[in-house]
Design an enzyme around this catalytic site. Structure first.
Site, mmCIF file in Angstrom:
data_model
loop_
_atom_site.group_PDB
_atom_site.id
_atom_site.type_symbol
_atom_site.label_atom_id
_atom_site.label_comp_id
_atom_site.label_asym_id
_atom_site.label_seq_id
_atom_site.Cartn_x
_atom_site.Cartn_y
_atom_site.Cartn_z
ATOM 1 N N PHE A 173 -11.611 -18.299 11.283
ATOM 2 C CA PHE A 173 -10.477 -18.491 12.202
ATOM 3 C C PHE A 173 -10.150 -19.952 12.440
ATOM 4 O O PHE A 173 -9.481 -20.290 13.415
ATOM 5 C CB PHE A 173 -10.734 -17.769 13.534
ATOM 6 N N GLY A 181 -13.164 -13.137 4.543
ATOM 7 C CA GLY A 181 -13.252 -11.755 5.008
ATOM 8 C C GLY A 181 -11.868 -11.126 5.008
ATOM 9 O O GLY A 181 -11.671 -9.987 5.412
ATOM 10 N N THR A 182 -10.896 -11.894 4.515
ATOM 11 C CA THR A 182 -9.488 -11.498 4.579
ATOM 12 C C THR A 182 -9.058 -10.589 3.433
ATOM 13 O O THR A 182 -8.080 -9.871 3.550
ATOM 14 C CB THR A 182 -8.625 -12.769 4.504
ATOM 15 N N LEU A 221 1.186 -8.121 -1.254
ATOM 16 C CA LEU A 221 0.423 -7.965 -2.500
ATOM 17 C C LEU A 221 -0.580 -6.817 -2.412
ATOM 18 O O LEU A 221 -0.897 -6.191 -3.424
ATOM 19 C CB LEU A 221 -0.296 -9.273 -2.847
ATOM 20 N N PRO A 254 -1.101 -3.728 0.543
ATOM 21 C CA PRO A 254 -0.766 -3.220 1.874
ATOM 22 C C PRO A 254 -2.001 -2.954 2.737
ATOM 23 O O PRO A 254 -1.935 -3.068 3.954
ATOM 24 C CB PRO A 254 -0.033 -1.901 1.595
ATOM 25 N N GLY A 307 1.634 -16.160 3.085
ATOM 26 C CA GLY A 307 0.330 -15.747 3.616
ATOM 27 C C GLY A 307 0.439 -14.888 4.857
ATOM 28 O O GLY A 307 1.515 -14.746 5.443
ATOM 29 N N GLU A 330 -2.611 -15.552 9.747
ATOM 30 C CA GLU A 330 -2.484 -16.024 11.126
ATOM 31 C C GLU A 330 -1.345 -15.404 11.911
ATOM 32 O O GLU A 330 -1.412 -15.301 13.139
ATOM 33 C CB GLU A 330 -2.381 -17.555 11.124
#
Ligand code: MOS
Length: 747
Positions: free
Chosen positions: A246, A475-476, A639, A641, A711, A714
């Site tokens: 984060f 972790g995204t 890219l 869902p 992206g 955030e």
């Protein structure tokens, strides 16, 4: 022989995480888990005062304790060289001096010594024996006149942050406008990823290897190299998995230098793991903010003026600016007169840093709450008010958006949520059990950054490919999405792709910050794959034994592990066969550095979204429960869902925490955080959330990159606190202007 007519397109599919099995079986190793033979353990001693200097450190008893290898203080620490802190080519220290560089204390929790021992337990024990004598000075903790005169920095990361457009003073003084003036406050918030920061460092001669929990392997590499005066290639930083970050692992923090310093001093690999309490002072937080908003609007809702004054803090050695006004009012509404000001105060609290959408998150809380106040004053629907002020171009620099679908976000969100059923009056909706129901909405926004990156692809004779870049997966879902992009670009099934990242020796990648990773690295993967395909096509079309002999380059496509003629599908050959006949083990391609072209200067790249929130509140014990949340996000092309949905859900969950629970509290006497574990500092957990449903517009942005993807890390948290605060007002008639919204503020 049959050839698939329509190639399966991996991009856009909701495929499961390719690293999912490793994660749930414990096979994914994090920085602190890379066991080394002969590993020594470092434990920090941290300042118990917030301001002053060290008079004396008595480490004699600690040095004699069992297992102790070294006690390092400012008296015997290695002097390091100041790095150049180049965001585009290097790393960035978030503090402007090294740990143990001086005897000055800038904040409580500052590292004052590091104890190295042959076991963790011995190091902890010896650290407790270090006696530090301080000369106390009067500290400042609060954002007010006690902090003295603020500075007014002109820029943050090359963006002007003091903005004056038109004549706001005159517009606010006009007689025929509706005016709203309000002050909003947000507390210090601490990142609290599941994985605390940690470093394992080891030297072999003048070569340094580091396992570090970081969002920027090459930033850490560059900064360590400069600090220890080594060529960059002598330092290798490895971080294949990150357990959440984060922002608190984005820049380079003191403990990483200390681990390297300690390892060199004791001549053994050293592990330095930050404990959960130490996380509250060792690697940043979101600073406290106070924001004054003044809006003036015509009776039809058209804004005539916005003034957004942001007051924020930093530490005496910190460089972060939480640019709330710039990130919200600077992006959201069309208005002829806009003032954006930022004032920065210095306090004796540990150094702040970006935390998920820095600036946008507190900024949208203030602006989107004030817009709600204006909607009530005008008796206008809050969506109508936003549409009346829709920015068709960037409100400050006037550039066209690369792509903006915010109107559709409002429309679809309202429809999915059932906004039309809302009764406008506060306290007008009740549940069967008597609870007050509140419905609120707010806008989400975050820039569409694309930085500079590179990738390498290696197609092997067995029909598999390894694709790599020094990027990060926090972790995204980056491993998964890059695997999909590589599969599509190379014309291979996803199972045939191995994606490697998190190693500074791989092709260049920027910090995994600003939600740029997908936009930056996907483009590099496409280009690396193109180089490989071109080489493959040259091999096949020049070979008389290939069914593709003599075919035109442009007539061939790569799909399902084969090259085929577009016009005549019977002309086709497997990649593996082409390589085998040419006697090659593999074909490699490198992207080179992929920079955004002239497009970058022509357009404003920004993602947008709309949040809709339902809260239920017991009127007698006014605890806020978020029962329903609908978000519609426009981040260009989606890219994957599934991983995208998770990012938005995670952002909303973190936003619920911000709105209702999170607050780092400092003891006024000592300046130390009193909330320093996950019991006292409450982050939003499963029991705190109900039904969160993200939707995506999923229209490619034609200018950001070839895939059209911006992206998504955030944007999810931005606007969430405002949507909740607006729903709380709708439920109760009470406007809470300082977070978190705890029950005492509603009684
Ligand atoms: Mo993000 S706070 O830019 O890692």
């Amino acid at each position: 022989m049959s050839v698939t007519a329509v190639a399966f397109s991996p991009v856009g599919q909701p495929i499961n995480r390719v690293d999912g099995r490793l994660k749930v079986t414990g096979g994914a190793r994090y920085a602190a888990e890379f066991y080394q033979p002969n590993l020594a353990h470092a434990v920090l001693v941290q300042s118990t005062i917030a301001k002053g200097r060290i008079k004396n450190i008595d480490s004699a008893t600690a040095e004699k304790a069992p297992g102790v290898l070294a006690v390092i203080t400012h008296a015997n620490a290695t002097k390091l060289k100041q790095p150049k802190n180049d965001f585009m080519d290097g790393g960035v220290m978030q503090e402007d001096r090294f740990p143990l560089e001086t005897d000055e204390i800038a904040y409580a929790g500052q590292h004052v010594a590091v104890v190295v021992a042959d076991s963790f337990e011995s190091a902890v024990h010896a650290a407790s024996l270090v006696r530090v004598e301080y000369e106390n000075k009067k500290h400042v903790l609060t954002l007010d006149e006690s902090a003295g005169e603020p500075t007014r920095p002109e820029e943050f990361f090359h963006e002007p942050i003091q903005i004056h457009k038109g004549d706001v003073t005159a517009a606010l003084a006009a007689a025929d406008v509706i005016k709203i003036e309000a002050t909003y406050a947000t507390p210090t918030e601490t990142h609290n990823p599941m994985e605390p920061s940690a470093t394992i460092a080891m030297w072999e001669g003048d070569r340094l290897s580091v396992y570090d929990a970081t969002q920027w392997v090459q930033g850490t590499q560059a900064t360590l190299a400069e600090a220890f005066d080594l060529p960059r290639e002598n330092v290798r930083v490895i971080c294949p998995f990150v357990g959440g970050a984060f922002g608190c692992k984005g820049f380079q923090w003191p403990h990483t230098f200390l681990a390297a310093m300690a390892s060199r001093q004791v001549g053994r690999p050293v592990k330095l793991a930050i404990s959960r309490p130490q996380m509250f002072t060792s690697c940043g937080h979101r600073p406290v903010t106070v924001q004054n908003l003044s809006l003036a609007a015509n009776k039809d809702g058209k804004l005539r003026a916005i003034r957004h004054r942001t007051q924020i803090v930093t530490s005496p050695v910190g460089t972060h600016i939480e640019a709330c006004g710039l990130a919200s009012t600077g992006k959201l509404y069309a208005c002829p007169n806009i003032d954006i000001e930022h004032a920065l105060y210095e306090v004796n609290i540990a150094t702040p840093t970006p935390m998920r959408a820095p600036g946008e998150t507190p900024g949208t809380y203030a602006l989107e709450s004030t817009m709600d106040e204006l909607a009530y004053a005008l008796k206008m629907d809050p969506i109508e008010l936003r549409l009346a002020n829709y920015a068709d171009a960037h409100p400050i620099n006037g550039k066209p958006w690369s792509s903006k679908q915010l109107k559709e976000c409002y429309r679809r969100g309202a429809e999915k949520f059932g906004w039309a059923q809302r009764k406008a009056e506060p306290r007008s909706m009740r549940d069967k059990d008597g609870s007050l129901i509140g419905w609120g909405m707010a806008t989400a926004t975050y820039p569409g950054y694309r930085f500079v990156g590179a990738a390498k692809a290696r197609l092997m004779a067995n029909g598999c490919a390894v694709v790599s870049s020094a990027a990060h997966d926090l972790g995204t879902g980056a491993y998964t999405v890059f695997t999909q992009v590589a599969a599509e670009a190379l014309g291979l099934p996803v199972e045939k792709i191995t994606f490697e990242l998190g190693d500074s020796s791989l092709p260049k990648a920027p910090v995994a910050g600003g939600s740029n990773t997908t936009a930056t690295i996907s483009e590099a993967i496409l280009r690396a794959a193109d180089v490989v395909k071109k080489k493959l096509i040259v091999l096949a079309t020049a070979d008389k034994k290939s069914p593709l002999f003599g075919q035109k380059v442009d007539d061939l496509i790569a799909a399902d592990g084969r090259l085929s003629s577009k016009g005549d599908p019977s002309k086709s050959e497997k990649f593996a066969d082409i390589l085998a006949r040419a006697g090659q083990d593999a074909i490699e391609g490198e992207s080179g550095l992929t920079k955004q072209g002239e497009e970058a200067a022509k357009f404003a790249f920004q993602s947008f979204g709309a949040h809709f929130c339902e809260v239920k509140i017991d009127p007698l014990l006014p605890r806020v429960r978020v029962t329903r949340f609908v978000s519609v996000i426009d981040n260009g092309r989606v890219l994957n869902p599934k991983t995208s949905r998770s990012q938005i859900m995670g952002g909303v969950i973190m936003g619920i925490g911000m709105a209702l629970m999170e607050e780092t509290i400092y003891d006024p006497q000592t300046g130390r955080p009193v909330t320093q574990n996950l019991a006292d500092y409450h982050v939003c957990v499963n029991a705190d959330v109900a039904d969160i449903t993200p939707f995506f517009i999923d229209l490619p942005d034609p200018h950001i990159n070839s895939l059209g993807a911006r992206g998504i890390g955030e944007i999810g948290i931005t606007g969430v606190a405002a949507a909740i605060a607006n729903a709380v007002f709708h439920a109760t008639g009470k406007r809470v202007r300082d977070l978190p919204i705890t029950p005492d503020k509603l009684i």
